[in-house]
Design a protein around this motif. Sequence first.
Motif, PDB file in Angstrom:
ATOM      1  N   PRO A 234       0.827  -1.213   0.000  1.00 41.48           N
ATOM      2  CA  PRO A 234       0.000   0.000   0.000  1.00 41.48           C
ATOM      3  C   PRO A 234       0.859   1.261   0.000  1.00 41.48           C
ATOM      4  CG  PRO A 234      -0.743  -1.575   1.670  1.00 41.48           C
ATOM      5  CD  PRO A 234       0.568  -2.068   1.167  1.00 41.48           C
ATOM      6  N   THR A 235       0.343   2.290  -0.627  1.00 43.17           N
ATOM      7  CA  THR A 235       1.055   3.566  -0.692  1.00 43.17           C
ATOM      8  C   THR A 235       0.923   4.299   0.638  1.00 43.17           C
ATOM      9  OG1 THR A 235       0.548   3.716  -3.046  1.00 43.17           O
ATOM     10  CG2 THR A 235       1.258   5.735  -1.941  1.00 43.17           C
ATOM     11  N   VAL A 236       2.048   4.849   1.108  1.00 43.07           N
ATOM     12  CA  VAL A 236       1.991   5.621   2.339  1.00 43.07           C
ATOM     13  C   VAL A 236       1.703   7.080   2.005  1.00 43.07           C
ATOM     14  CG1 VAL A 236       3.580   4.113   3.579  1.00 43.07           C
ATOM     15  CG2 VAL A 236       4.483   6.053   2.312  1.00 43.07           C
ATOM     16  N   ILE A 246      -3.783  -5.491   9.901  1.00 38.96           N
ATOM     17  CA  ILE A 246      -3.510  -6.881   9.535  1.00 38.96           C
ATOM     18  C   ILE A 246      -4.714  -7.708   9.944  1.00 38.96           C
ATOM     19  CG2 ILE A 246      -1.915  -8.805   9.778  1.00 38.96           C
ATOM     20  CD1 ILE A 246       0.218  -6.831  10.670  1.00 38.96           C
ATOM     21  N   ASN A 247      -5.489  -8.103   8.926  1.00 37.94           N
ATOM     22  CA  ASN A 247      -6.742  -8.800   9.193  1.00 37.94           C
ATOM     23  C   ASN A 247      -7.175  -9.546   7.938  1.00 37.94           C
ATOM     24  OD1 ASN A 247      -9.896  -8.808   9.076  1.00 37.94           O
ATOM     25  ND2 ASN A 247      -9.389  -8.665  11.244  1.00 37.94           N
ATOM     26  N   PRO A 267      -5.268   4.267   5.683  1.00 40.11           N
ATOM     27  CA  PRO A 267      -5.209   2.836   6.002  1.00 40.11           C
ATOM     28  C   PRO A 267      -4.307   2.071   5.041  1.00 40.11           C
ATOM     29  CG  PRO A 267      -7.274   3.364   4.902  1.00 40.11           C
ATOM     30  CD  PRO A 267      -6.549   4.664   5.071  1.00 40.11           C
ATOM     31  N   MET A 268      -3.559   1.110   5.570  1.00 36.38           N
ATOM     32  CA  MET A 268      -2.739   0.181   4.787  1.00 36.38           C
ATOM     33  C   MET A 268      -3.233  -1.219   5.137  1.00 36.38           C
ATOM     34  SD  MET A 268       0.959   1.964   5.642  1.00 36.38           S
ATOM     35  CE  MET A 268       1.923   0.758   4.738  1.00 36.38           C
ATOM     36  N   LEU A 269      -3.889  -1.893   4.208  1.00 40.47           N
ATOM     37  CA  LEU A 269      -4.551  -3.162   4.512  1.00 40.47           C
ATOM     38  C   LEU A 269      -3.702  -4.358   4.107  1.00 40.47           C
ATOM     39  CD1 LEU A 269      -8.221  -2.334   3.392  1.00 40.47           C
ATOM     40  CD2 LEU A 269      -7.073  -1.851   5.572  1.00 40.47           C
ATOM     41  N   GLU A 275       2.364 -11.429   4.803  1.00 43.78           N
ATOM     42  CA  GLU A 275       2.353 -10.412   3.754  1.00 43.78           C
ATOM     43  C   GLU A 275       2.759  -9.054   4.333  1.00 43.78           C
ATOM     44  OE1 GLU A 275      -0.925  -7.882   1.156  1.00 43.78           O
ATOM     45  OE2 GLU A 275      -1.531  -9.713   2.184  1.00 43.78           O
ATOM     46  N   ALA A 276       2.291  -8.761   5.551  1.00 40.24           N
ATOM     47  CA  ALA A 276       2.468  -7.418   6.112  1.00 40.24           C
ATOM     48  C   ALA A 276       3.891  -7.136   6.565  1.00 40.24           C
ATOM     49  CB  ALA A 276       1.515  -7.228   7.292  1.00 40.24           C
ATOM     50  N   LEU A 277       4.529  -8.103   7.220  1.00 38.60           N
ATOM     51  CA  LEU A 277       5.822  -7.829   7.851  1.00 38.60           C
ATOM     52  C   LEU A 277       6.905  -7.403   6.858  1.00 38.60           C
ATOM     53  CD1 LEU A 277       5.708 -10.602  10.570  1.00 38.60           C
ATOM     54  CD2 LEU A 277       5.665  -8.149  10.964  1.00 38.60           C
TER      55      LEU A 277
END
Length: 366
Positions: A234-236, A246-247, A267-269, A275-277
Amino acid sequence: MKKTKAVVIILSDETHLHDDVAHFLQAKGHEVVVEPDHFGDSLAREGCKIILIAYQNLLEGIERYSQLVADFGLDRNPHYSIVLSISKDVGKACELCINQTVDNYFIVKPLYDMHRLALLVKQAFDAVAHSEQQLALTYIGEELLEHKKALDSFIIDNVDKGVECQTDTVDAFSAALNELANLIAGHSGRNLILDHQKIAEQTRELSDRKLEQISAWAKTVKEEYNELSRLQIPTVSGNQKNIALINGDAEYSASVKQILTDTGFNPMLFESAKEALPAMICQRPDLVLLDYETSGLDVLKVLAYMQKFNQLTDIPVILLTAHRDKEILTRCLKAGARDFIVKPADRDTFREKISKLLSDMTAPVS
């Protein structure tokens, strides 16, 4: 096994304070050197080095000792120094020991206590052996520092192999350090080698072997974890605070995303922690909302991973959970979560909790 003997250098003003001491040490099999012309060769030999300072004038003796230290670089080589003192100068000799100018003193007149001299020689052996071990550990520490730099580069260059790969890499290096520490401490049953060059070679071989094992292991999991280039990061936002969620529940994520957007956050989903880390390492969020039930990894493991990486350590984490179990929440808070939100929660709860943590992060330290 032949017992190692000491090399005893005697600095003397030729007043014969040292005669009985020299005879006693020679009888015990130690090498005693009195002639200044032979000091260099004697100091170059292997074995415990003991320096005896036998001067009627203590200050003159200390000056001679300081010159010897400077001439032969003894400040960088373990040795043990003893002042031979007559009884009236014991106070001065003791003061020299307290000031760490010398290591110890021995009274030679009017009484020679040879039992105490034998004890001093034993203490000298122990002290020099300890100093040599510390010197060896320092030398090895410098070598390990170089290897750690290479390992850090390896971790950074291979972030695409995933968080678990990086964590196991760090664990492997820690195991290498423990193995080396046990070797030096003698716990492995091997004697400490005081040849610094040989120690460096052994350390290098050990570290190289560990790095080879790590690299080989990383290649076996490359296909499974080589997803960084395919991640939709996701773009910051530069104007808004970036909140990572993280869900894995699409419906719940959509509702939280709306709340974050309405309250002025970006939001960054992410559907899972795996995937998130790695994505958060590339695009660092200001805060993380971590769902307890659908993180894709055990929540405590996710929090532990975040503590391992400098890029993620300071990011505040709010746990989203339907659990009200105090023990579960306590474990998560101890593992690194800063707060929790019990689901379902309203817009005001999200805004209040997030704003408070972000404010705490930016508040000046008093």
